[in-house]
Design an enzyme around this catalytic site. Structure first.
Site, PDB file in Angstrom:
ATOM      1  N   LYS A  13       1.529  -1.234   0.284  1.00 59.11           N
ATOM      2  CA  LYS A  13      -0.323  -0.142  -0.368  1.00 59.11           C
ATOM      3  C   LYS A  13       0.350   1.694  -0.174  1.00 59.11           C
ATOM      4  O   LYS A  13       0.861   1.928  -0.710  1.00 59.11           O
ATOM      5  CB  LYS A  13      -0.973  -0.110   1.456  1.00 59.11           C
ATOM      6  CG  LYS A  13      -1.217  -0.749   1.629  1.00 59.11           C
ATOM      7  CD  LYS A  13      -2.538  -0.717   2.518  1.00 59.11           C
ATOM      8  CE  LYS A  13      -1.600  -1.021   3.930  1.00 59.11           C
ATOM      9  NZ  LYS A  13      -1.512  -2.317   4.562  1.00 59.11           N
ATOM     10  N   ARG A  88      -8.902   1.752   9.003  1.00 58.26           N
ATOM     11  CA  ARG A  88      -9.147   0.368   8.754  1.00 58.26           C
ATOM     12  C   ARG A  88      -9.840  -0.894   9.884  1.00 58.26           C
ATOM     13  O   ARG A  88      -9.369  -2.073  10.605  1.00 58.26           O
ATOM     14  CB  ARG A  88      -7.536   0.336   9.924  1.00 58.26           C
ATOM     15  CG  ARG A  88      -5.925  -0.060   9.133  1.00 58.26           C
ATOM     16  CD  ARG A  88      -5.039  -0.166  10.281  1.00 58.26           C
ATOM     17  NE  ARG A  88      -3.735  -0.609   9.692  1.00 58.26           N
ATOM     18  CZ  ARG A  88      -2.703  -0.683   9.660  1.00 58.26           C
ATOM     19  NH1 ARG A  88      -2.784   0.878   9.038  1.00 58.26           N
ATOM     20  NH2 ARG A  88      -1.748  -1.685   8.901  1.00 58.26           N
ATOM     21  N   ARG A 127      11.353  -6.141   4.578  1.00 58.31           N
ATOM     22  CA  ARG A 127      11.284  -4.964   4.414  1.00 58.31           C
ATOM     23  C   ARG A 127      12.428  -3.748   5.705  1.00 58.31           C
ATOM     24  O   ARG A 127      12.345  -4.390   6.525  1.00 58.31           O
ATOM     25  CB  ARG A 127       9.688  -4.312   4.660  1.00 58.31           C
ATOM     26  CG  ARG A 127       9.265  -3.066   4.925  1.00 58.31           C
ATOM     27  CD  ARG A 127       8.214  -2.753   5.219  1.00 58.31           C
ATOM     28  NE  ARG A 127       7.560  -3.097   6.271  1.00 58.31           N
ATOM     29  CZ  ARG A 127       6.346  -2.381   6.211  1.00 58.31           C
ATOM     30  NH1 ARG A 127       5.381  -1.862   5.281  1.00 58.31           N
ATOM     31  NH2 ARG A 127       5.579  -2.754   7.000  1.00 58.31           N
ATOM     32  N   ARG A 160      11.277  -2.577  11.139  1.00 59.03           N
ATOM     33  CA  ARG A 160      10.568  -1.805  11.897  1.00 59.03           C
ATOM     34  C   ARG A 160      10.225  -2.575  13.806  1.00 59.03           C
ATOM     35  O   ARG A 160       9.919  -4.044  13.078  1.00 59.03           O
ATOM     36  CB  ARG A 160       9.392  -1.855  10.837  1.00 59.03           C
ATOM     37  CG  ARG A 160       9.082  -0.593  10.984  1.00 59.03           C
ATOM     38  CD  ARG A 160       7.786  -0.204  10.126  1.00 59.03           C
ATOM     39  NE  ARG A 160       6.743  -0.287  10.087  1.00 59.03           N
ATOM     40  CZ  ARG A 160       5.673  -0.392   9.411  1.00 59.03           C
ATOM     41  NH1 ARG A 160       5.775  -0.252   7.885  1.00 59.03           N
ATOM     42  NH2 ARG A 160       4.601  -1.127   9.667  1.00 59.03           N
ATOM     43  N   ARG A 171      -0.728  -9.046  13.120  1.00 59.33           N
ATOM     44  CA  ARG A 171      -1.068  -8.230  12.484  1.00 59.33           C
ATOM     45  C   ARG A 171      -2.051  -8.700  11.994  1.00 59.33           C
ATOM     46  O   ARG A 171      -2.953  -8.126  11.255  1.00 59.33           O
ATOM     47  CB  ARG A 171       0.120  -7.347  11.744  1.00 59.33           C
ATOM     48  CG  ARG A 171       1.283  -6.350  12.785  1.00 59.33           C
ATOM     49  CD  ARG A 171       2.378  -6.041  12.373  1.00 59.33           C
ATOM     50  NE  ARG A 171       1.808  -5.149  11.523  1.00 59.33           N
ATOM     51  CZ  ARG A 171       3.047  -4.679  10.961  1.00 59.33           C
ATOM     52  NH1 ARG A 171       4.187  -5.216  10.611  1.00 59.33           N
ATOM     53  NH2 ARG A 171       2.683  -4.203   9.854  1.00 59.33           N
TER      54      ARG A 171
HETATM   55  P1  ADP Z   1       1.903  -1.385   7.422  1.00 60.08           P
HETATM   56  O1  ADP Z   1       2.100  -0.148   6.436  1.00 60.08           O
HETATM   57  O2  ADP Z   1       2.323  -2.874   7.558  1.00 60.08           O
HETATM   58  O3  ADP Z   1       0.505  -2.133   7.299  1.00 60.08           O
HETATM   59  P2  ADP Z   1       0.857   0.803   8.777  1.00 60.08           P
HETATM   60  O4  ADP Z   1       2.795   1.590   8.401  1.00 60.08           O
HETATM   61  O5  ADP Z   1      -0.110   1.271   7.788  1.00 60.08           O
HETATM   62  O6  ADP Z   1       1.009  -1.286   8.607  1.00 60.08           O
HETATM   63  O7  ADP Z   1       0.894   0.543  10.543  1.00 60.08           O
HETATM   64  C1  ADP Z   1       1.694   0.187  11.673  1.00 60.08           C
HETATM   65  C2  ADP Z   1       0.940   0.350  12.897  1.00 60.08           C
HETATM   66  O8  ADP Z   1      -0.442   1.241  13.012  1.00 60.08           O
HETATM   67  C3  ADP Z   1      -0.651  -0.683  12.901  1.00 60.08           C
HETATM   68  O9  ADP Z   1       0.191  -2.256  12.922  1.00 60.08           O
HETATM   69  C4  ADP Z   1      -1.855  -0.145  13.764  1.00 60.08           C
HETATM   70  O10 ADP Z   1      -0.902  -0.890  14.868  1.00 60.08           O
HETATM   71  C5  ADP Z   1      -1.226   1.492  13.503  1.00 60.08           C
HETATM   72  N1  ADP Z   1      -1.954   1.441  12.730  1.00 60.08           N
HETATM   73  C6  ADP Z   1      -1.818   2.023  12.159  1.00 60.08           C
HETATM   74  N2  ADP Z   1      -2.567   3.304  11.500  1.00 60.08           N
HETATM   75  C7  ADP Z   1      -4.070   3.007  11.813  1.00 60.08           C
HETATM   76  C8  ADP Z   1      -5.213   2.728  12.001  1.00 60.08           C
HETATM   77  N3  ADP Z   1      -5.820   3.675  10.852  1.00 60.08           N
HETATM   78  N4  ADP Z   1      -6.261   2.082  13.216  1.00 60.08           N
HETATM   79  C9  ADP Z   1      -5.540   1.819  14.435  1.00 60.08           C
HETATM   80  N5  ADP Z   1      -3.959   1.726  14.165  1.00 60.08           N
HETATM   81  C10 ADP Z   1      -3.246   1.835  13.319  1.00 60.08           C
HETATM   82  P1  ADP Z   2       1.877  -1.479   3.276  1.00 59.48           P
HETATM   83  O1  ADP Z   2       2.372   0.094   3.237  1.00 59.48           O
HETATM   84  O2  ADP Z   2       1.211  -2.346   2.198  1.00 59.48           O
HETATM   85  O3  ADP Z   2       2.569  -2.294   4.318  1.00 59.48           O
HETATM   86  P2  ADP Z   2       5.292  -1.647   1.916  1.00 59.48           P
HETATM   87  O4  ADP Z   2       5.220  -0.240   0.521  1.00 59.48           O
HETATM   88  O5  ADP Z   2       5.575  -1.180   3.081  1.00 59.48           O
HETATM   89  O6  ADP Z   2       3.263  -2.424   2.203  1.00 59.48           O
HETATM   90  O7  ADP Z   2       5.506  -3.030   1.852  1.00 59.48           O
HETATM   91  C1  ADP Z   2       6.217  -3.819   1.696  1.00 59.48           C
HETATM   92  C2  ADP Z   2       7.446  -4.779   1.461  1.00 59.48           C
HETATM   93  O8  ADP Z   2       7.447  -5.130   0.424  1.00 59.48           O
HETATM   94  C3  ADP Z   2       8.535  -3.704   1.002  1.00 59.48           C
HETATM   95  O9  ADP Z   2       9.580  -4.056   1.203  1.00 59.48           O
HETATM   96  C4  ADP Z   2       8.358  -3.156   0.065  1.00 59.48           C
HETATM   97  O10 ADP Z   2       9.667  -2.880  -0.017  1.00 59.48           O
HETATM   98  C5  ADP Z   2       7.681  -4.688  -0.843  1.00 59.48           C
HETATM   99  N1  ADP Z   2       7.476  -4.976  -2.208  1.00 59.48           N
HETATM  100  C6  ADP Z   2       5.923  -3.595  -2.187  1.00 59.48           C
HETATM  101  N2  ADP Z   2       5.466  -3.859  -4.048  1.00 59.48           N
HETATM  102  C7  ADP Z   2       6.330  -4.450  -3.888  1.00 59.48           C
HETATM  103  C8  ADP Z   2       5.717  -5.912  -4.601  1.00 59.48           C
HETATM  104  N3  ADP Z   2       5.122  -5.365  -5.582  1.00 59.48           N
HETATM  105  N4  ADP Z   2       6.724  -6.580  -4.621  1.00 59.48           N
HETATM  106  C9  ADP Z   2       7.951  -7.365  -4.509  1.00 59.48           C
HETATM  107  N5  ADP Z   2       7.842  -6.354  -3.238  1.00 59.48           N
HETATM  108  C10 ADP Z   2       7.276  -5.791  -2.927  1.00 59.48           C
END
Ligand code: ADP
Ligand code: ADP
Ligand code: ZN
Length: 214
Positions: A13, A88, A127, A160, A171
């Site tokens: 995302k 979320r 990541r 992270r 998660r």
């Molecule tokens: P990822 O990119 O791996 O999906 P995020 O960076 O979006 O993770 O979020 C990291 C953490 O921050 C989540 O696991 C949650 O604990 C918290 N968080 C982020 N956005 C929200 C939300 N909209 N509602 C509740 N918790 C959130």
């Molecule tokens: P989210 O915001 O949904 O948690 P990220 O954008 O941080 O996800 O991506 C999660 C991990 O996967 C990062 O290390 C990123 O570089 C990698 N990644 C993202 N998109 C792709 C893809 N299409 N193929 C392979 N790896 C990816």
């Protein structure tokens, strides 16, 4: 244009939201980034959020909703935004809809980046995040030019805390229980668009541009 990114943690995302923000000149609003900045700066909100984040749980709705809705009021959101990590939960989605309805507005697209759980575990394991600017890389799929150093700002790359394997599993469970229901929520509104998130990031982006229009 107001866009919501849906998908499991690690689906890509953030990666796609950054590209969308750049192409369509709208801000990328990531609640995860906002929380991480608050933790880094030692704010009250950061302290409260950290216990939930470290446990792989969601931060309670009441700590998230106002924060995002206040962010929309800023000048750079005039032409829309791409939301990454919000909503979320169903209550968050309803709060967003109500806040927009109050100003005669609505979300245009909810883009679901589809990636199966097996791939997610691999993605999160590789990541790496920059402590300086928050940029995200992957040791295999999106490596930096120099190992351990951010291409953009030269900052140090870290794993992270919540990307450790034990936390990733909680998660994912939280995602399936609390966030996945949003897919049906937006399907019913007629604005859900799904893309295959398992292909190369450039190809995921192409599919998104086809949906949003060039
Ligand atoms: P990822 O990119 O791996 O999906 P995020 O960076 O979006 O993770 O979020 C990291 C953490 O921050 C989540 O696991 C949650 O604990 C918290 N968080 C982020 N956005 C929200 C939300 N909209 N509602 C509740 N918790 C959130
Ligand atoms: P989210 O915001 O949904 O948690 P990220 O954008 O941080 O996800 O991506 C999660 C991990 O996967 C990062 O290390 C990123 O570089 C990698 N990644 C993202 N998109 C792709 C893809 N299409 N193929 C392979 N790896 C990816
Ligand atoms: Zn950086």
């Amino acid at each position: 244009m107001k866009i919501i990114m849906l998908g499991a943690p690690g689906a890509g995302k953030g990666t796609q939201a950054k590209m969308i923000a750049e192409k369509y000149s709208i801000p990328h609003i990531s609640t995860g980034d906002i929380f991480r900045a608050n933790i880094k700066n030692g704010t009250e909100l950061g302290k409260k959020a950290k216990t939930f984040i470290d446990a792989g749980q969601l931060v309670p709705d009441e700590l998230v909703v106002d924060l995002v809705i206040d962010r929309f009021k800023e000048d750079d959101c005039k032409n829309g935004y791409v939301l990454d990590g919000f909503p979320r939960t169903i209550p968050q989605a309803e709060a967003l809809d109500n806040a927009l309805k109050a100003i005669g507005d609505k979300v245009d697209f909810a883009i679901d980046v589809e990636v199966p759980d097996e791939n997610i575990v691999r993605r999160m394991g590789g990541r790496r995040a920059c402590v300086g600017c928050g940029a995200t890389y992957h040791v295999v799929y999106n490596p930096t030019k120099e190992e351990g150093t951010c291409d953009t700002c030269g900052g140090e790359l870290i794993v992270r805390d919540d990307d450790k394997p034990e936390t990733v599993l909680s998660r994912l469970e939280v995602y399936h229980n609390q966030t996945q229901p949003l897919i049906d929520y937006y399907k019913e509104q007629g604005i859900l668009k799904s893309v295959d998130g398992t292909v190369d990031m450039k190809d995921v982006f192409k599919a998104i541009v086809e949906i949003l229009g060039a």
